[in-house]
Design an enzyme around this catalytic site. Structure first.
Site, mmCIF file in Angstrom:
data_model
loop_
_atom_site.group_PDB
_atom_site.id
_atom_site.type_symbol
_atom_site.label_atom_id
_atom_site.label_comp_id
_atom_site.label_asym_id
_atom_site.label_seq_id
_atom_site.Cartn_x
_atom_site.Cartn_y
_atom_site.Cartn_z
ATOM 1 N N HIS A 234 0.812 -1.219 0.000
ATOM 2 C CA HIS A 234 0.000 0.000 0.000
ATOM 3 C C HIS A 234 0.848 1.274 0.000
ATOM 4 O O HIS A 234 0.601 2.180 0.806
ATOM 5 C CB HIS A 234 -0.921 0.021 1.224
ATOM 6 C CG HIS A 234 -1.821 -1.159 1.323
ATOM 7 N ND1 HIS A 234 -2.338 -1.624 2.514
ATOM 8 C CD2 HIS A 234 -2.296 -1.990 0.359
ATOM 9 C CE1 HIS A 234 -3.091 -2.681 2.279
ATOM 10 N NE2 HIS A 234 -3.077 -2.928 0.986
HETATM 11 C C1 LIG Z 1 0.413 -7.458 -4.766
HETATM 12 C C2 LIG Z 1 -0.535 -6.336 -4.431
HETATM 13 C C3 LIG Z 1 -1.653 -6.591 -3.638
HETATM 14 C C4 LIG Z 1 -2.541 -5.563 -3.325
HETATM 15 N N1 LIG Z 1 -3.703 -5.860 -2.686
HETATM 16 C C5 LIG Z 1 -4.655 -4.911 -2.564
HETATM 17 C C6 LIG Z 1 -5.962 -5.240 -2.136
HETATM 18 O O1 LIG Z 1 -6.279 -6.404 -1.899
HETATM 19 N N2 LIG Z 1 -6.861 -4.235 -2.022
HETATM 20 C C7 LIG Z 1 -6.552 -2.934 -2.297
HETATM 21 O O2 LIG Z 1 -7.394 -2.061 -2.111
HETATM 22 N N3 LIG Z 1 -5.318 -2.601 -2.716
HETATM 23 C C8 LIG Z 1 -4.392 -3.560 -2.905
HETATM 24 N N4 LIG Z 1 -3.189 -3.241 -3.440
HETATM 25 C C9 LIG Z 1 -2.903 -1.828 -3.725
HETATM 26 C C10 LIG Z 1 -3.688 -1.235 -4.903
HETATM 27 O O3 LIG Z 1 -3.874 -2.172 -5.929
HETATM 28 C C11 LIG Z 1 -2.942 -0.004 -5.391
HETATM 29 O O4 LIG Z 1 -2.813 0.888 -4.315
HETATM 30 C C12 LIG Z 1 -3.651 0.717 -6.527
HETATM 31 O O5 LIG Z 1 -3.906 -0.157 -7.591
HETATM 32 C C13 LIG Z 1 -2.759 1.872 -6.982
HETATM 33 O O6 LIG Z 1 -3.304 2.488 -8.107
HETATM 34 P P1 LIG Z 1 -2.460 3.569 -8.899
HETATM 35 O O7 LIG Z 1 -3.323 4.049 -10.000
HETATM 36 O O8 LIG Z 1 -1.896 4.538 -7.943
HETATM 37 O O9 LIG Z 1 -1.190 2.775 -9.479
HETATM 38 P P2 LIG Z 1 -1.134 1.483 -10.384
HETATM 39 O O10 LIG Z 1 -2.439 0.780 -10.401
HETATM 40 O O11 LIG Z 1 0.044 0.711 -9.936
HETATM 41 O O12 LIG Z 1 -0.917 2.045 -11.850
HETATM 42 C C14 LIG Z 1 0.248 2.659 -12.313
HETATM 43 C C15 LIG Z 1 0.398 2.308 -13.782
HETATM 44 O O13 LIG Z 1 1.368 3.155 -14.370
HETATM 45 C C16 LIG Z 1 2.218 2.385 -15.197
HETATM 46 N N5 LIG Z 1 3.496 3.081 -15.308
HETATM 47 C C17 LIG Z 1 4.378 3.323 -14.311
HETATM 48 N N6 LIG Z 1 5.456 3.978 -14.790
HETATM 49 C C18 LIG Z 1 5.225 4.170 -16.115
HETATM 50 C C19 LIG Z 1 5.971 4.791 -17.154
HETATM 51 N N7 LIG Z 1 7.179 5.342 -16.937
HETATM 52 N N8 LIG Z 1 5.444 4.806 -18.407
HETATM 53 C C20 LIG Z 1 4.215 4.261 -18.649
HETATM 54 N N9 LIG Z 1 3.487 3.635 -17.693
HETATM 55 C C21 LIG Z 1 3.978 3.609 -16.448
HETATM 56 C C22 LIG Z 1 2.308 1.065 -14.459
HETATM 57 O O14 LIG Z 1 2.780 0.018 -15.281
HETATM 58 C C23 LIG Z 1 0.891 0.873 -13.979
HETATM 59 O O15 LIG Z 1 0.084 0.220 -14.932
HETATM 60 C C24 LIG Z 1 -2.275 -4.239 -3.774
HETATM 61 C C25 LIG Z 1 -1.161 -3.982 -4.566
HETATM 62 C C26 LIG Z 1 -0.306 -5.019 -4.915
HETATM 63 C C27 LIG Z 1 0.873 -4.720 -5.792
#
Ligand SMILES: Cc1cc2nc3c(=O)[nH]c(=O)nc-3n(C[C@H](O)[C@H](O)[C@H](O)COP(=O)(O)OP(=O)(O)OC[C@H]3O[C@@H](n4cnc5c(N)ncnc54)[C@H](O)[C@@H]3O)c2cc1C
Length: 545
Positions: free
Chosen positions: A472
């Protein structure tokens, strides 16, 4: 150079919602740049595939954190989704919003429009809750299906009875009025398949024809004209690929997640002048808060050996696995439809604690070295426990000017004394839960931390030896007023001091919330879509108290 209205960097939880909402206006042309590939792999969609994607580099950034002062010299593994849907495509499916006070605190920090009554309508608008839920809090018409675990397991039942025997009540809906209590977890799973942000929001958006999603498009930097962001540069095909530039007529939106959003800003010359200078990167805009303030939940996983009943450790082998596979194929139920945790318990570390500061999860399974991703052979059950609102803060900083070098991730788990105290309280409660009378028929002995661990110092020692991330990370591009030393974006999520650039993802959280982060990241993106389009916010919720 091709021109779109919006260029979204990252097709993760936030990026998927944004592509969908901004694409609702047919006049908008949107380009989404995603470093990973498509989300075709069956392990993404099969809930039990979590254990496979956990280490699968084709869909996972698979970062390593720096050893911290309280991690016993260990470098803790940090998975992150690298595919359509981002981390929502590899996460543990848990749907958990947090507490009212989490968002009220965001507002108190100077962020107008982010208090709980303001954000509740967005949580509701996004979800299609199936099952229990008071309509004041739950939505029924959104795209994100939220169901309750339907696996009735005797160990889970005994665990919940054990909690009740310790005075922790059953709570039919921890995403309702009150979080405290114990219950089966709520999940983003529909009909035995993962409901990622890509499935709920991005794929439907693509069908409209005005959203161009480019995979294997690794963004190396944001393009500026003076202080205005005008586009992004990416390598088509990733490392060694062809450089391509796309232009944003209206805005560039950075949704790379809590590790990669600060990385892309720093690569683009936005950040601490000292850091950028030390790496030979020209400073485009000095903003010392970029990458600073990282928070995460730190969880030791207490394990007991189990007798008189089969656990998931045995069910996932040999003939049992074939039976379970058949069950999933015919009914979409059973072992393969399970999430890595099944029961959620929220409680407080002390009698005077204002609201639950402990989150505990129960799984009728155990993992090698306490790390989810590798099940043990002997029967076991696990209680993970963590402090919901840690005080410790770390950082994400560039390791080098190479956009493909993993950033330095230092979470500084447990550096704050309060965090150590609450984590110890959590482990003690985990022991009492595992040793409760209803679990006695199945409880063989405590394997970790083990009966030799009795004093607070010994519990703390065990926590530093085996605690891990709960995945997280947040708060690395924090939302706050311009005159603060730490804020990166304002309460409209615009980067302070720059034009045409917003950061929208889990990194903008000003403080860690009492929850897993997916639900609130989706909420942030949904609210941001209204801010971008100049749409008025839904009426704030009227709540008692
Ligand atoms: C193993 C795991 C288990 C989890 N379990 C839970 C759960 O059960 N419940 C829950 O609520 N949360 C959970 N989480 C956390 C939750 O999924 C994340 O907090 C949430 O998805 C974050 O969303 P975000 O949009 O911030 O980032 P992300 O969903 O990580 O999206 C970021 C995106 O940007 C892309 N990216 C990054 N850098 C670049 C670049 N330079 N160029 C192009 N693309 C790029 C990445 O590839 C990714 O697709 C978990 C996370 C993980 C990893």
């Amino acid at each position: 150079m091709e021109t779109f209205d919006y260029v979204i960097i990252g097709a993760g939880s936030a990026g998927s919602v944004l592509a969908n909402r901004l694409g609702e206006d047919p006049a908008n042309r949107i380009c989404v740049l995603e470093a990973g590939g498509t989300d075709w792999h069956p392990y993404i969609h099969l809930p039990a595939g979590f254990i496979k994607t956990f280490h699968m580099k084709s869909v996972n950034w698979a970062y390593q954190q720096e050893p911290g002062p309280w991690t016993g010299g260990r470098s803790i593994y940090a998975p992150r989704g690298k595919t359509l849907g981002g981390s929502s495509s590899i996460n543990g499916h848990i749907y958990n919003r947090g507490q009212r006070q989490d968002f009220d605190t965001w507002a108190q920090l100077g962020n107008r429009g982010w208090g709980y009554p303001d954000v509740l309508p967005y949580f509701k608008r996004l979800e299609r809750r199936v099952g229990e839920g008071d309509e004041t809090y739950r939505g029924r018409d959104g795209s994100l299906t939220v169901t309750t675990m339907e696996w009735n397991d005797p160990l889970c039942e005994a665990f919940m009875e054990g909690a009740v025997s310790l005075g922790i009540p059953r709570n039919p809906d921890y995403n309702g009025a009150i979080q405290e209590g114990v219950s089966y977890c709520q999940r983003t799973i529909e009909n035995g398949l993962r409901m990622s942000a890509a499935k709920a929001f991005l794929h439907p958006a693509r069908k409209r024809g005005n959203v161009d999603v480019r995979t294997h498009a690794h963004v190396t930097n944001i393009i500026f004209e003076g202080k205005r962001a005008v586009g992004a540069r990416y390598l088509k095909g990733g490392k060694g690929g062809t450089p391509v530039e796309v232009r944003a007529g209206k805005e560039v939106i950075l949704s790379g997640g809590s590790y990669n959003s600060p990385q892309v800003l720093q690569l683009s010359g936005v950040g601490s002048p000292e850091l950028l200078g030390s790496l030979g990167i020209e400073v485009r805009h000095a903003l010392p808060g970029v990458g600073e303030g990282l928070q995460d939940h730190y969880a030791p996983r207490s394990v007991a050996r189990v007798k008189n009943i089969r656990t998931i450790n045995e069910l996932r082998r040999g003939l049992s696995l074939w039976v379970e596979a058949l069950k999933w194929a015919t009914t979409r139920r059973g072992l393969l439809s399970l999430s890595p945790t099944m029961v959620y318990c929220f409680w407080h570390s002390g009698e005077t604690t204002e609201s639950s500061d402990l989150q505990l999860t129960f799984t009728p399974a155990s993992y090698k070295e306490g790390v989810q991703g590798q099940l043990e052979d002997e029967p076991g059950m696990t209680v993970a426990s963590w402090q919901q609102r840690p005080e410790s803060r770390g950082y994400v900083r560039l390791r080098s000017a190479d956009p493909f070098a993993p950033p330095i991730i230092q979470t500084n788990y447990l550096v704050d004394e309060l965090d150590r105290r609450v984590v110890v309280a959590g482990m003690k409660l985990a022991r009492r839960l595992l040793q409760s009378a209803p679990l006695a028929p199945y409880y063989a002995y405590e394997d970790f931390p083990g009966p030799k661990v009795q004093s607070d110092d010994e519990f703390l020692g065990a926590a530093t030896e085996r605690g891990t991330t709960t995945f997280h990370p947040g708060c690395t591009c924090r939302m706050g007023p311009a005159d603060s030393t730490w804020a990166v974006v304002d309460d409209q999520l615009r980067v302070h001091g720059l034009q045409g650039l917003r950061v929208i993802d889990a990194s903008v959280m000003p403080r860690m919330i009492s929850a897993n982060l997916n639900a609130s990241t989706l909420m942030i993106a949904d609210k941001a879509s209204d801010l971008i389009r100049g749409k008025s916010a839904p009426e704030a919720a009227r709540l008692a108290g």
